[in-house]
Design a protein around this motif. Sequence first.
Motif, PDB file in Angstrom:
ATOM      1  N   UNK A  25       0.779  -1.207  -0.057  1.00 52.68           N
ATOM      2  CA  UNK A  25       0.026  -0.109  -0.062  1.00 52.68           C
ATOM      3  C   UNK A  25       1.031   1.223   0.111  1.00 52.68           C
ATOM      4  N   UNK A  26       1.960   1.307   0.906  1.00 53.00           N
ATOM      5  CA  UNK A  26       2.762   2.389   0.826  1.00 53.00           C
ATOM      6  C   UNK A  26       3.428   2.741  -0.417  1.00 53.00           C
ATOM      7  N   UNK A  27       4.107   1.460  -1.006  1.00 50.25           N
ATOM      8  CA  UNK A  27       4.934   1.809  -2.211  1.00 50.25           C
ATOM      9  C   UNK A  27       3.937   2.309  -3.178  1.00 50.25           C
ATOM     10  N   UNK A  28       2.722   1.603  -3.432  1.00 47.39           N
ATOM     11  CA  UNK A  28       1.948   1.759  -4.423  1.00 47.39           C
ATOM     12  C   UNK A  28       1.388   3.117  -4.513  1.00 47.39           C
ATOM     13  N   UNK A  29       1.373   3.934  -3.371  1.00 51.03           N
ATOM     14  CA  UNK A  29       0.894   5.301  -3.199  1.00 51.03           C
ATOM     15  C   UNK A  29       1.950   6.116  -3.099  1.00 51.03           C
ATOM     16  N   UNK A  30       3.140   6.005  -2.883  1.00 55.58           N
ATOM     17  CA  UNK A  30       4.293   6.722  -2.439  1.00 55.58           C
ATOM     18  C   UNK A  30       4.683   7.556  -3.896  1.00 55.58           C
ATOM     19  N   UNK A  31       5.132   8.876  -3.835  1.00 57.37           N
ATOM     20  CA  UNK A  31       5.586   9.414  -5.020  1.00 57.37           C
ATOM     21  C   UNK A  31       7.207   9.075  -4.930  1.00 57.37           C
ATOM     22  N   UNK A  32       7.756   8.750  -6.157  1.00 59.67           N
ATOM     23  CA  UNK A  32       9.039   8.517  -6.460  1.00 59.67           C
ATOM     24  C   UNK A  32       9.871   9.579  -6.973  1.00 59.67           C
ATOM     25  N   UNK A  33      10.973  10.213  -6.160  1.00 57.73           N
ATOM     26  CA  UNK A  33      11.745  11.271  -6.755  1.00 57.73           C
ATOM     27  C   UNK A  33      13.112  11.248  -6.459  1.00 57.73           C
ATOM     28  N   UNK A  34      13.820  11.585  -7.371  1.00 62.94           N
ATOM     29  CA  UNK A  34      15.486  11.594  -7.361  1.00 62.94           C
ATOM     30  C   UNK A  34      15.848  13.025  -6.669  1.00 62.94           C
ATOM     31  N   UNK A  35      16.492  12.816  -5.672  1.00 63.10           N
ATOM     32  CA  UNK A  35      17.173  13.986  -4.868  1.00 63.10           C
ATOM     33  C   UNK A  35      18.650  14.314  -5.223  1.00 63.10           C
ATOM     34  N   UNK A  36      18.842  15.339  -5.787  1.00 63.69           N
ATOM     35  CA  UNK A  36      20.281  15.630  -5.903  1.00 63.69           C
ATOM     36  C   UNK A  36      21.143  15.997  -4.869  1.00 63.69           C
ATOM     37  N   UNK A  37      22.367  15.361  -4.779  1.00 63.53           N
ATOM     38  CA  UNK A  37      23.249  15.463  -3.674  1.00 63.53           C
ATOM     39  C   UNK A  37      24.483  16.420  -4.004  1.00 63.53           C
ATOM     40  N   UNK A  38      25.106  17.046  -3.135  1.00 66.08           N
ATOM     41  CA  UNK A  38      26.035  18.027  -3.247  1.00 66.08           C
ATOM     42  C   UNK A  38      27.262  17.644  -4.185  1.00 66.08           C
ATOM     43  N   UNK A  39      27.508  16.507  -4.315  1.00 65.77           N
ATOM     44  CA  UNK A  39      28.590  15.862  -5.048  1.00 65.77           C
ATOM     45  C   UNK A  39      28.025  15.373  -6.498  1.00 65.77           C
ATOM     46  N   UNK A  40      27.026  15.665  -6.825  1.00 66.82           N
ATOM     47  CA  UNK A  40      26.396  15.523  -8.168  1.00 66.82           C
ATOM     48  C   UNK A  40      25.889  14.211  -8.326  1.00 66.82           C
ATOM     49  N   UNK A  41      25.960  13.104  -7.326  1.00 67.71           N
ATOM     50  CA  UNK A  41      25.131  11.869  -7.452  1.00 67.71           C
ATOM     51  C   UNK A  41      23.497  12.446  -7.249  1.00 67.71           C
ATOM     52  N   UNK A  42      22.716  11.446  -7.705  1.00 67.59           N
ATOM     53  CA  UNK A  42      21.025  11.445  -7.437  1.00 67.59           C
ATOM     54  C   UNK A  42      20.666  10.364  -6.846  1.00 67.59           C
ATOM     55  N   UNK A  43      19.985  10.450  -5.705  1.00 68.04           N
ATOM     56  CA  UNK A  43      19.444   9.161  -5.018  1.00 68.04           C
ATOM     57  C   UNK A  43      17.900   9.230  -5.188  1.00 68.04           C
ATOM     58  N   UNK A  44      17.295   7.807  -5.598  1.00 62.67           N
ATOM     59  CA  UNK A  44      15.924   7.758  -5.362  1.00 62.67           C
ATOM     60  C   UNK A  44      15.268   7.643  -4.047  1.00 62.67           C
ATOM     61  N   UNK A  45      14.234   8.483  -3.777  1.00 61.23           N
ATOM     62  CA  UNK A  45      13.587   8.548  -2.482  1.00 61.23           C
ATOM     63  C   UNK A  45      11.808   8.301  -2.930  1.00 61.23           C
ATOM     64  N   UNK A  88      23.577   4.450  -2.146  1.00 61.18           N
ATOM     65  CA  UNK A  88      24.327   4.590  -3.340  1.00 61.18           C
ATOM     66  C   UNK A  88      24.842   3.131  -4.098  1.00 61.18           C
ATOM     67  N   UNK A  89      24.468   2.212  -3.052  1.00 62.17           N
ATOM     68  CA  UNK A  89      24.865   0.850  -3.703  1.00 62.17           C
ATOM     69  C   UNK A  89      23.767   0.272  -4.745  1.00 62.17           C
ATOM     70  N   UNK A  90      22.424   0.943  -4.576  1.00 66.10           N
ATOM     71  CA  UNK A  90      21.657   0.380  -5.274  1.00 66.10           C
ATOM     72  C   UNK A  90      21.451   0.663  -6.833  1.00 66.10           C
ATOM     73  N   UNK A  91      20.885  -0.072  -7.791  1.00 73.50           N
ATOM     74  CA  UNK A  91      20.966   0.251  -9.138  1.00 73.50           C
ATOM     75  C   UNK A  91      20.300   1.548  -9.377  1.00 73.50           C
ATOM     76  N   UNK A  92      19.326   1.856  -8.551  1.00 73.54           N
ATOM     77  CA  UNK A  92      18.519   3.169  -8.949  1.00 73.54           C
ATOM     78  C   UNK A  92      19.567   4.487  -8.887  1.00 73.54           C
ATOM     79  N   UNK A  93      20.579   4.329  -8.037  1.00 72.40           N
ATOM     80  CA  UNK A  93      21.583   5.459  -7.641  1.00 72.40           C
ATOM     81  C   UNK A  93      22.260   5.946  -9.052  1.00 72.40           C
ATOM     82  N   UNK A  94      22.076   7.161  -9.092  1.00 74.41           N
ATOM     83  CA  UNK A  94      22.554   7.750 -10.223  1.00 74.41           C
ATOM     84  C   UNK A  94      23.922   8.263  -9.764  1.00 74.41           C
ATOM     85  N   UNK A  95      25.325   7.093  -9.794  1.00 72.58           N
ATOM     86  CA  UNK A  95      26.567   7.465  -9.302  1.00 72.58           C
ATOM     87  C   UNK A  95      27.530   7.276 -10.204  1.00 72.58           C
TER      88      UNK A  95
END
Length: 310
Positions: A25-45, A88-95
């Motif tokens: 229920x939570x995951x289905x309803x949750x908004x998915x968004x990439x958050x930019x980090x100060x070093x240029x990486x982007x992490x999924x939330x 950052x170890x997840x495939x979703x991470x833009x690193x």
Amino acid sequence: NKYSLLHLLLINMHEFPEEYVQDTAFYDEAKKEYVPMSDGAELLHYYTNKDKDFNIFFVPGFNTGPFSWNDLWSHLYKDYNLYVQEKREMKSAKVKWRHKANMDRLALDIKEAIDYFNLDEKKTFLMGPCIGASIIAHTVATKKVNPLGIILNGPPKKFFLPKVLLPLAYVLPAFFMGIIGKPLLFIWLTLSMPKGKQRDIYINNIKNATGMRWKKFLAVAWHNSFVDYPNVECPALITGATEDRMHEAVIAKQVAEMMPKGEYVDTPSYYFAHYNPGAKKYAQITKDFIEKIISTANSVSYTHLTLPTN
């Protein structure tokens, strides 16, 4: 790490139905968004903000897919704004190779995400298992975030990795890690997890994992979290599981004793917090702790605001 690789493949086995489907229920309803980090990486939330008064910011364990904790999340998000960070170890991470993944950097990821979502630290609880618990402790101990409280499940002394894999991971090229590491993890998952959606997602995560992400994350493997735990000054709920030999209850108890405001609650097994009906009970344990801390904080604030009678 006192366990042999063969031992690792056999511990934490558990009986499940042929097919176990978590509450999504939570995951289905949750908004998915990439958050930019100060070093240029982007992490999924992924998150749900229903204008609740308080927030839970959840940091999962190593390479944990979105459905590992959904039974628990689907209870927690009914009472709190729930935010989940994929590390950052997840495939979703833009690193990329230039992006670090040491303990300080992972703590900054939590800080920068909380700032990005404009969460009030004094209305936020940090929550996480295993290595997620270690990262949270380091975040709070180094004063990067000052939450109202933290909830740690199975906090370790050091990041748990088989002895045979750790030296190889440092020496071997990233592409070669997949040749050795992936088959070992496939065997471990087959023995330790139930058939169904969650295991399928885990296996898919491993298939899609890149050696670069995992090698980068090894920077935390030598970090001793016993240095951080005594410096966590906020209220802390520590949970362990007597039957869990991978995340030892004796260490969780030591962690609670190290913290000035730590308290320990024992649970039956590792799976208690993951799957219903245990997850529902674990959510209530979490809620009881949170509501107690909120009540105490409100009482202190009221006392500070009371004018003298004379």
